[in-house]
Write a protein that holds these residues in place. Structure first.
Motif, mmCIF file in Angstrom:
data_model
loop_
_atom_site.group_PDB
_atom_site.id
_atom_site.type_symbol
_atom_site.label_atom_id
_atom_site.label_comp_id
_atom_site.label_asym_id
_atom_site.label_seq_id
_atom_site.Cartn_x
_atom_site.Cartn_y
_atom_site.Cartn_z
ATOM 1 N N ALA A 1 17.602 81.397 27.025
ATOM 2 C CA ALA A 1 16.735 81.619 28.226
ATOM 3 C C ALA A 1 15.402 81.562 28.164
ATOM 4 N N ASP A 2 15.439 80.777 26.416
ATOM 5 C CA ASP A 2 14.084 80.816 25.807
ATOM 6 C C ASP A 2 13.334 79.654 26.389
ATOM 7 N N PRO A 3 12.566 79.478 27.017
ATOM 8 C CA PRO A 3 12.297 78.151 27.323
ATOM 9 C C PRO A 3 11.417 77.712 26.062
ATOM 10 N N ALA A 4 11.138 78.186 24.848
ATOM 11 C CA ALA A 4 10.426 77.430 23.777
ATOM 12 C C ALA A 4 11.772 76.710 23.171
ATOM 13 N N PHE A 5 12.494 77.624 22.939
ATOM 14 C CA PHE A 5 13.929 77.381 22.096
ATOM 15 C C PHE A 5 15.008 76.160 22.620
ATOM 16 N N LEU A 6 14.928 76.118 24.089
ATOM 17 C CA LEU A 6 15.465 74.877 24.982
ATOM 18 C C LEU A 6 14.514 73.804 24.641
ATOM 19 N N ALA A 7 13.096 74.127 24.386
ATOM 20 C CA ALA A 7 12.525 72.677 24.224
ATOM 21 C C ALA A 7 13.210 71.841 23.485
ATOM 22 N N SER A 8 13.119 72.790 21.731
ATOM 23 C CA SER A 8 13.246 72.380 20.744
ATOM 24 C C SER A 8 14.687 71.765 20.495
ATOM 25 N N MET B 1 9.738 66.715 37.524
ATOM 26 C CA MET B 1 10.319 67.225 36.838
ATOM 27 C C MET B 1 9.905 68.844 37.412
ATOM 28 N N THR B 2 10.754 70.062 37.670
ATOM 29 C CA THR B 2 10.594 71.266 37.095
ATOM 30 C C THR B 2 10.989 71.790 36.468
ATOM 31 N N PRO B 3 9.973 73.280 35.592
ATOM 32 C CA PRO B 3 10.799 73.550 34.617
ATOM 33 C C PRO B 3 12.584 74.460 34.200
ATOM 34 N N GLU B 4 12.510 74.887 35.516
ATOM 35 C CA GLU B 4 13.660 75.125 35.772
ATOM 36 C C GLU B 4 14.658 73.430 35.926
ATOM 37 N N ARG B 5 14.414 72.845 37.058
ATOM 38 C CA ARG B 5 15.644 71.675 36.367
ATOM 39 C C ARG B 5 15.765 71.430 35.081
ATOM 40 N N ARG C 1 12.131 63.505 29.886
ATOM 41 C CA ARG C 1 11.240 64.615 31.294
ATOM 42 C C ARG C 1 10.983 65.803 31.140
ATOM 43 N N ALA C 2 12.421 66.118 30.782
ATOM 44 C CA ALA C 2 12.673 67.781 30.600
ATOM 45 C C ALA C 2 11.933 68.355 29.820
ATOM 46 N N ARG C 3 11.308 67.486 28.340
ATOM 47 C CA ARG C 3 11.190 68.401 27.532
ATOM 48 C C ARG C 3 9.821 68.109 27.683
ATOM 49 N N TYR C 4 9.681 67.531 28.320
ATOM 50 C CA TYR C 4 7.907 67.591 29.012
ATOM 51 C C TYR C 4 7.096 68.284 29.425
ATOM 52 N N ALA C 5 8.297 68.884 31.011
ATOM 53 C CA ALA C 5 8.631 70.038 31.069
ATOM 54 C C ALA C 5 7.959 71.104 30.713
ATOM 55 N N LEU C 6 9.057 71.573 29.728
ATOM 56 C CA LEU C 6 9.201 72.657 29.014
ATOM 57 C C LEU C 6 7.989 73.020 28.259
ATOM 58 N N PRO C 7 7.862 74.283 27.051
ATOM 59 C CA PRO C 7 6.350 73.987 26.599
ATOM 60 C C PRO C 7 6.238 73.424 25.358
ATOM 61 N N GLY C 8 5.350 73.391 25.074
ATOM 62 C CA GLY C 8 5.479 72.421 23.852
ATOM 63 C C GLY C 8 4.905 71.093 23.519
ATOM 64 N N ALA C 9 4.357 70.619 25.215
ATOM 65 C CA ALA C 9 4.523 69.547 24.800
ATOM 66 C C ALA C 9 3.451 69.173 26.132
ATOM 67 N N GLU C 10 2.749 69.505 26.292
ATOM 68 C CA GLU C 10 1.099 68.672 26.635
ATOM 69 C C GLU C 10 1.049 67.597 26.251
ATOM 70 N N GLN C 11 0.365 67.416 27.302
ATOM 71 C CA GLN C 11 -0.500 65.730 26.908
ATOM 72 C C GLN C 11 -1.236 65.909 26.074
ATOM 73 N N ILE C 12 -1.460 65.366 25.032
ATOM 74 C CA ILE C 12 -2.464 65.284 23.630
ATOM 75 C C ILE C 12 -3.548 64.018 24.607
ATOM 76 N N ASN C 13 -4.217 63.665 24.292
ATOM 77 C CA ASN C 13 -5.312 62.705 24.616
ATOM 78 C C ASN C 13 -6.055 62.766 22.907
ATOM 79 N N TRP C 14 -5.652 61.702 22.433
ATOM 80 C CA TRP C 14 -6.459 61.042 21.520
ATOM 81 C C TRP C 14 -7.629 60.591 21.309
ATOM 82 N N THR C 15 -8.025 59.611 22.800
ATOM 83 C CA THR C 15 -9.863 59.110 22.360
ATOM 84 C C THR C 15 -10.712 60.136 22.573
#
Length: 92
Positions: free
Chosen positions: A43-50, A1-5, A78-92
């Motif tokens: 218009a703030d991607p971080a706020f939209l992520a929240s 998903m694109t950040p715009e979508r 899916r949209a949440r993961y396309a916005l800032p703050g949801a970077e993939q976390i690797n627990w291993t």
């Protein structure tokens, strides 16, 4: 998903939350935002992520939002993961 979508879905979610008499005030209380902040921060991607972070806390909220907007139930997360703050976390 694109950040715009993702941002478009989050803006729809923001409007849906703001129009909900129960969830709107709860969202404001939990985020510390004020009603007048909603338009200014839309218009703030971080706020939209929240917004999406909040929405995806409850399956019934997701279902209601998606049904109201004709979206697939997977799209808010899916949209949440396309916005800032949801970077993939690797627990291993």
């Amino acid at each position: 998903m694109t950040p715009e979508r993702a941002e478009l879905i989050a803006i729809q979610a923001l409007g849906w939350l703001a129009g909900n008499d129960d969830l709107g005030p709860a969202f404001l209380g939990q985020t510390g935002a004020r009603a007048e902040d909603l338009r200014a921060r839309a218009a703030d991607p971080a706020f939209l992520a929240s917004v999406l972070e909040y929405l995806t806390m409850d399956d019934q909220w997701i279902i209601a939002f998606c049904d109201d907007h004709g979206l697939g139930y997977d799209l808010p997360l899916r949209a949440r993961y396309a916005l800032p703050g949801a970077e993939q976390i690797n627990w291993t």
